[in-house]
Design an enzyme around this catalytic site. Structure first.
Site, PDB file in Angstrom:
ATOM      1  N   CYS A  98       0.897  -1.292   0.102  1.00  0.00           N
ATOM      2  CA  CYS A  98      -0.152   0.001  -0.085  1.00  0.00           C
ATOM      3  C   CYS A  98       0.986   1.330  -0.188  1.00  0.00           C
ATOM      4  O   CYS A  98       1.601   1.492   0.845  1.00  0.00           O
ATOM      5  CB  CYS A  98      -0.867   0.053   1.087  1.00  0.00           C
ATOM      6  SG  CYS A  98      -1.639   1.337   1.683  1.00  0.00           S
ATOM      7  N   CYS A 140       0.156   3.685   2.788  1.00  0.00           N
ATOM      8  CA  CYS A 140       0.871   2.825   4.306  1.00  0.00           C
ATOM      9  C   CYS A 140       2.268   3.059   4.264  1.00  0.00           C
ATOM     10  O   CYS A 140       2.983   3.352   5.294  1.00  0.00           O
ATOM     11  CB  CYS A 140       0.732   1.437   4.227  1.00  0.00           C
ATOM     12  SG  CYS A 140      -1.130   1.050   4.210  1.00  0.00           S
TER      13      CYS A 140
END
Length: 123
Positions: free
Chosen positions: A16, A19
């Site tokens: 991600c 992230c």
């Protein structure tokens, strides 16, 4: 083990992008609140059951727990200011709810406010 400290959980995945962007920010904020909050990172790929239990639908998801209950949740790349604001709010709330009054402070209070009280009356 209960600490009375808020717990901040970062649900993330290595694949991600947001992230990965938030990872160093999460680490930086965790260092700033070292003795005031517990910071945990949970890889949603490895802990998919836990992610499901806490209804993580988007990544990253930041869940804030106080007294064992989820108090707040933020989703996405909330940035350093957003994370810091949320953590600060949880820390202030935890400090307000976890006021510990020592016997020494209680005796001092009564000496100032009601000197007629004896030590045996203060338990």
């Amino acid at each position: 083990e209960e600490t009375g400290l808020p717990v901040i959980v970062d649900f993330y995945s290595d694949s991600c992008g947001p992230c990965r962007m938030m990872a160093p920010i999460f680490q930086k904020v965790a260092k700033q609140y070292l003795d005031k909050a517990v910071f945990v990172k949970i890889d949603t790929n490895a802990q998919y059951e836990l992610s499901g239990r806490y209804q993580v639908r988007s990544l990253p998801t930041f869940s804030y727990f106080l007294g064992g209950k989820k108090a707040h949740q933020a989703v996405g790349g909330i940035g350093e200011q957003g994370l810091q604001r949320d953590v600060d709010s949880m820390v202030r709330q935890a400090e307000a709810e976890n006021v510990i009054l020592s016997l020494e402070n209680l005796r001092s209070f009564y000496q100032e406010q009601d000197a007629a009280k004896e030590d045996g009356d203060i338990v």
